[in-house]
Design an enzyme around this catalytic site. Structure first.
Site, PDB file in Angstrom:
ATOM      1  CB  SER A 146       8.054 -11.810 -10.321  1.00  0.00           C
ATOM      2  OG  SER A 146       7.326 -10.705  -9.632  1.00  0.00           O
ATOM      3  CE  LYS A 170       7.668  -1.160   4.344  1.00  0.00           C
ATOM      4  NZ  LYS A 170       8.508  -2.214   5.058  1.00  0.00           N
ATOM      5  N   GLY A 209       7.431   3.181 -20.376  1.00  0.00           N
ATOM      6  CA  GLY A 209       8.580   2.384 -19.880  1.00  0.00           C
ATOM      7  C   GLY A 209       9.825   3.501 -19.931  1.00  0.00           C
ATOM      8  CG  ASP A 214       5.123   3.883 -11.581  1.00  0.00           C
ATOM      9  OD1 ASP A 214       4.441   2.565 -11.638  1.00  0.00           O
ATOM     10  OD2 ASP A 214       6.122   3.861 -11.748  1.00  0.00           O
ATOM     11  NE  ARG A 235      10.537   1.887  -9.709  1.00  0.00           N
ATOM     12  CZ  ARG A 235       9.671   3.157 -10.060  1.00  0.00           C
ATOM     13  NH1 ARG A 235      10.222   3.840 -10.975  1.00  0.00           N
ATOM     14  NH2 ARG A 235       8.380   2.827  -9.998  1.00  0.00           N
ATOM     15  NE  ARG A 249       4.168   3.995  -5.404  1.00  0.00           N
ATOM     16  CZ  ARG A 249       4.826   2.963  -6.430  1.00  0.00           C
ATOM     17  NH1 ARG A 249       4.008   3.028  -7.564  1.00  0.00           N
ATOM     18  NH2 ARG A 249       5.711   2.538  -6.299  1.00  0.00           N
ATOM     19  CE1 TYR A 252       6.063  -1.497   1.371  1.00  0.00           C
ATOM     20  CE2 TYR A 252       6.886   0.265   0.120  1.00  0.00           C
ATOM     21  CZ  TYR A 252       7.060  -0.691   0.598  1.00  0.00           C
ATOM     22  OH  TYR A 252       8.189  -1.416   0.551  1.00  0.00           O
TER      23      TYR A 252
HETATM   24  P1  NAD Z   1       7.585  -9.885   0.661  1.00  0.00           P
HETATM   25  O1  NAD Z   1       6.137  -9.631   0.320  1.00  0.00           O
HETATM   26  O2  NAD Z   1       8.135 -11.203  -0.154  1.00  0.00           O
HETATM   27  O3  NAD Z   1       7.640 -10.263   2.077  1.00  0.00           O
HETATM   28  C1  NAD Z   1       6.971  -9.771   3.168  1.00  0.00           C
HETATM   29  C2  NAD Z   1       6.779 -10.736   4.223  1.00  0.00           C
HETATM   30  O4  NAD Z   1       6.133 -10.092   5.311  1.00  0.00           O
HETATM   31  C3  NAD Z   1       5.871 -11.795   3.574  1.00  0.00           C
HETATM   32  O5  NAD Z   1       6.316 -13.122   3.971  1.00  0.00           O
HETATM   33  C4  NAD Z   1       4.433 -11.669   4.380  1.00  0.00           C
HETATM   34  O6  NAD Z   1       3.801 -12.750   4.576  1.00  0.00           O
HETATM   35  C5  NAD Z   1       4.948 -10.934   5.605  1.00  0.00           C
HETATM   36  N1  NAD Z   1       3.809 -10.137   6.180  1.00  0.00           N
HETATM   37  C6  NAD Z   1       2.965  -9.115   5.779  1.00  0.00           C
HETATM   38  N2  NAD Z   1       2.230  -8.599   6.591  1.00  0.00           N
HETATM   39  C7  NAD Z   1       2.596  -9.321   7.741  1.00  0.00           C
HETATM   40  C8  NAD Z   1       2.006  -9.231   9.001  1.00  0.00           C
HETATM   41  N3  NAD Z   1       1.052  -8.338   9.201  1.00  0.00           N
HETATM   42  N4  NAD Z   1       2.509  -9.929  10.062  1.00  0.00           N
HETATM   43  C9  NAD Z   1       3.503 -11.106   9.720  1.00  0.00           C
HETATM   44  N5  NAD Z   1       4.155 -10.947   8.625  1.00  0.00           N
HETATM   45  C10 NAD Z   1       3.559 -10.113   7.512  1.00  0.00           C
HETATM   46  O7  NAD Z   1       8.547  -8.695   0.503  1.00  0.00           O
HETATM   47  P2  NAD Z   1       9.942  -8.509   0.500  1.00  0.00           P
HETATM   48  O8  NAD Z   1      10.488  -8.131  -1.037  1.00  0.00           O
HETATM   49  O9  NAD Z   1      10.723  -9.623   0.991  1.00  0.00           O
HETATM   50  O10 NAD Z   1      10.198  -7.205   1.429  1.00  0.00           O
HETATM   51  C11 NAD Z   1      10.485  -7.458   2.672  1.00  0.00           C
HETATM   52  C12 NAD Z   1      10.619  -5.980   3.428  1.00  0.00           C
HETATM   53  O11 NAD Z   1      11.555  -5.268   2.877  1.00  0.00           O
HETATM   54  C13 NAD Z   1       9.437  -5.369   3.412  1.00  0.00           C
HETATM   55  O12 NAD Z   1       9.096  -4.642   4.591  1.00  0.00           O
HETATM   56  C14 NAD Z   1       9.526  -4.244   2.232  1.00  0.00           C
HETATM   57  O13 NAD Z   1       8.620  -3.239   2.404  1.00  0.00           O
HETATM   58  C15 NAD Z   1      10.839  -4.092   2.469  1.00  0.00           C
HETATM   59  N6  NAD Z   1      11.439  -3.803   1.059  1.00  0.00           N
HETATM   60  C16 NAD Z   1      11.486  -4.417   0.029  1.00  0.00           C
HETATM   61  C17 NAD Z   1      12.148  -3.962  -1.277  1.00  0.00           C
HETATM   62  C18 NAD Z   1      12.211  -4.862  -2.321  1.00  0.00           C
HETATM   63  O14 NAD Z   1      12.497  -4.591  -3.645  1.00  0.00           O
HETATM   64  N7  NAD Z   1      12.064  -6.256  -1.990  1.00  0.00           N
HETATM   65  C19 NAD Z   1      12.112  -2.773  -1.469  1.00  0.00           C
HETATM   66  C20 NAD Z   1      12.092  -1.823  -0.469  1.00  0.00           C
HETATM   67  C21 NAD Z   1      11.679  -2.464   0.780  1.00  0.00           C
HETATM   68  N1  UDP Z   2       5.961  -2.067 -14.208  1.00  0.00           N
HETATM   69  C1  UDP Z   2       5.609  -2.548 -15.413  1.00  0.00           C
HETATM   70  N2  UDP Z   2       5.153  -3.701 -15.661  1.00  0.00           N
HETATM   71  C2  UDP Z   2       4.682  -4.662 -14.902  1.00  0.00           C
HETATM   72  C3  UDP Z   2       5.075  -4.139 -13.280  1.00  0.00           C
HETATM   73  C4  UDP Z   2       5.681  -3.125 -13.098  1.00  0.00           C
HETATM   74  O1  UDP Z   2       5.909  -1.711 -16.224  1.00  0.00           O
HETATM   75  O2  UDP Z   2       4.273  -5.594 -15.161  1.00  0.00           O
HETATM   76  C5  UDP Z   2       6.640  -0.756 -14.002  1.00  0.00           C
HETATM   77  C6  UDP Z   2       5.856   0.134 -12.598  1.00  0.00           C
HETATM   78  O3  UDP Z   2       4.987   0.842 -13.452  1.00  0.00           O
HETATM   79  C7  UDP Z   2       6.921   0.740 -11.983  1.00  0.00           C
HETATM   80  C8  UDP Z   2       8.275  -0.262 -12.164  1.00  0.00           C
HETATM   81  O4  UDP Z   2       7.833  -1.239 -13.392  1.00  0.00           O
HETATM   82  O5  UDP Z   2       7.590   2.047 -12.973  1.00  0.00           O
HETATM   83  C9  UDP Z   2       8.557  -0.985 -10.948  1.00  0.00           C
HETATM   84  O6  UDP Z   2       7.483  -1.584 -10.408  1.00  0.00           O
HETATM   85  P1  UDP Z   2       7.444  -2.452  -9.141  1.00  0.00           P
HETATM   86  O7  UDP Z   2       5.905  -2.730  -8.843  1.00  0.00           O
HETATM   87  O8  UDP Z   2       8.409  -3.572  -9.219  1.00  0.00           O
HETATM   88  O9  UDP Z   2       8.153  -1.655  -7.883  1.00  0.00           O
HETATM   89  P2  UDP Z   2       8.177  -0.101  -7.488  1.00  0.00           P
HETATM   90  O10 UDP Z   2       9.516   0.306  -7.761  1.00  0.00           O
HETATM   91  O11 UDP Z   2       7.082   0.951  -8.352  1.00  0.00           O
HETATM   92  O12 UDP Z   2       7.692   0.180  -6.161  1.00  0.00           O
END
Ligand code: NAD
Ligand code: UDP
Length: 314
Positions: A188, A148, A206, A270, A210, A141, A144
């Site tokens: 999803s 960040k 499980g 995780d 979260r 991980r 990422y």
């Molecule tokens: P997502 O994957 O749906 O969206 C990310 C977008 O960035 C996508 O459209 C992808 O095509 C684009 N992208 C990826 N790499 C790129 C690059 N090199 N150049 C241009 N575009 C690029 O994810 P999301 O859930 O919408 O997340 C959006 C942001 O929020 C991310 O930075 C993510 O780290 C942050 N974030 C999201 C969550 C969450 O739960 N959804 C949690 C923490 C942080």
């Molecule tokens: N997870 C799970 N089944 C799945 C996908 C995820 O049990 O099909 C668990 C995963 O191991 C984690 C939590 O659900 O503990 C949230 O996972 P996710 O990938 O949504 O995001 P994370 O919070 O880990 O970045």
């Protein structure tokens, strides 16, 4: 009206943010390389003369005249950010360097979509912004988490060295319509499995926790942060913590599914528990999430039920 750049604007959160900022009367540039995002998410905005779509990769320089930048470009699902970890790190680090350079040239304010992952596997619970985290720097991980963390460091260095106006949002698990069918994250995965009456794949026992925030609450928080006087970092999320096993049972109930729950190996590193302390968001942004989990999940389930048999072409 402001000219606003959203990187990652065709992604899950980015597409909702684009809609929200357009509704507020702004001019939007949506920049995306479509790695995990999709034109389907923003198709209804194409043709609006205040909306511009640019296919571009944030690891490369980009020039435009803008007032604000929301830097969201980065795959967020573990499956996708681990697919090409070197590219993930480049996206976070080179991406923020390019966007901070743009902010400097334009004198724009920039918001970075950071993450609860900066806390790693947290030993303080719930997580507060003053906690420095417990991150494995060399694990699967790390591309990422450390990407960040590096982006946050660069944001503060540009702020101290060049007086750039920065805002850092530490986003916790967010869900809602426009998540990709093959996104791989828990919301999803479970909904799609339940709708197809296929086994629900719980990783580990499980017992890990979260806390899930509905996407419209999140976009509201991001806009409030951008337009506030508060630099952050600030936790944004819903403190409604629950175990992943309970979450699987809730999805089965809400979808009336016949799916059984099966257990698979827990991926390494995780996080065991996660819940945001949102005191700072309440205090400085006057924000707290308002969408009940059942209400948000029903909207999300309806979305997946609608798209489940469609094929998307970019
Ligand atoms: P997502 O994957 O749906 O969206 C990310 C977008 O960035 C996508 O459209 C992808 O095509 C684009 N992208 C990826 N790499 C790129 C690059 N090199 N150049 C241009 N575009 C690029 O994810 P999301 O859930 O919408 O997340 C959006 C942001 O929020 C991310 O930075 C993510 O780290 C942050 N974030 C999201 C969550 C969450 O739960 N959804 C949690 C923490 C942080
Ligand atoms: N997870 C799970 N089944 C799945 C996908 C995820 O049990 O099909 C668990 C995963 O191991 C984690 C939590 O659900 O503990 C949230 O996972 P996710 O990938 O949504 O995001 P994370 O919070 O880990 O970045």
């Amino acid at each position: 009206m402001k000219r606003i750049l959203i990187t990652g604007g065709a992604g899950f959160i980015g597409s909702h943010l684009a809609q929200r900022l357009l509704n507020d009367g702004n001019d939007i540039i949506c920049l995306d390389n479509f790695f995990t995002g999709s034109k389907d998410n923003i198709r209804h905005l194409i043709g609006n003369n205040r909306f511009e779509l640019v296919r571009h990769d944030v690891t490369l320089e980009y020039f435009a005249e803008v007032d604000q930048i929301y830097n969201l470009a980065c795959p967020a699902s573990p499956v996708h950010y681990q697919y090409n970890p070197i590219k993930t790190m480049k996206t976070s680090v080179m991406g923020i360097i390019n966007m901070l350079g743009l902010a400097k040239r334009c004198n724009a304010r920039i918001l970075q979509a950071s993450t609860s992952e900066v806390y790693g596997n947290p030993q303080i619970h719930p997580q507060v912004e003053s906690y420095w985290g417990n991150v494995n720097p060399i694990g699967i991980r790390s591309c990422y988490d450390e990407g960040k963390r590096c982006a946050e460091a660069l944001m503060f260095d540009y702020h101290r060295q060049h007086n750039i106006e920065i805002r850092i949002a530490r986003i916790f698990n967010t869900y809602g319509p426009n998540m990709a069918l093959d996104d791989g994250r828990v919301v999803s995965n479970f909904i799609v499995q339940a709708l197809k009456n296929k086994p629900i794949t719980v990783y580990g026992t499980g017992a890990q926790t979260r806390a899930f925030c509905y996407v419209e609450d999140m976009t509201d928080a991001l806009v409030k942060l951008m337009n506030s006087d508060f630099t952050g970092p600030v936790n944004l999320g819903n403190p409604d913590e629950r175990s992943i096993l309970d979450f699987a049972k809730l999805i089965i109930k809400l979808t009336n599914s016949n799916s059984e729950i099966i257990f698979k190996d827990l991926p390494s590193d995780d996080p065991v528990q996660r819940e945001p302390d949102i005191s700072l968001a309440r205090k400085y942004l006057n924000w707290a999430p308002s969408t009940d989990i059942n209400e948000g999940l029903i909207k999300t389930i309806n979305y997946f039920a609608r798209i489940i048999n469609t094929v998307s072409v970019n």
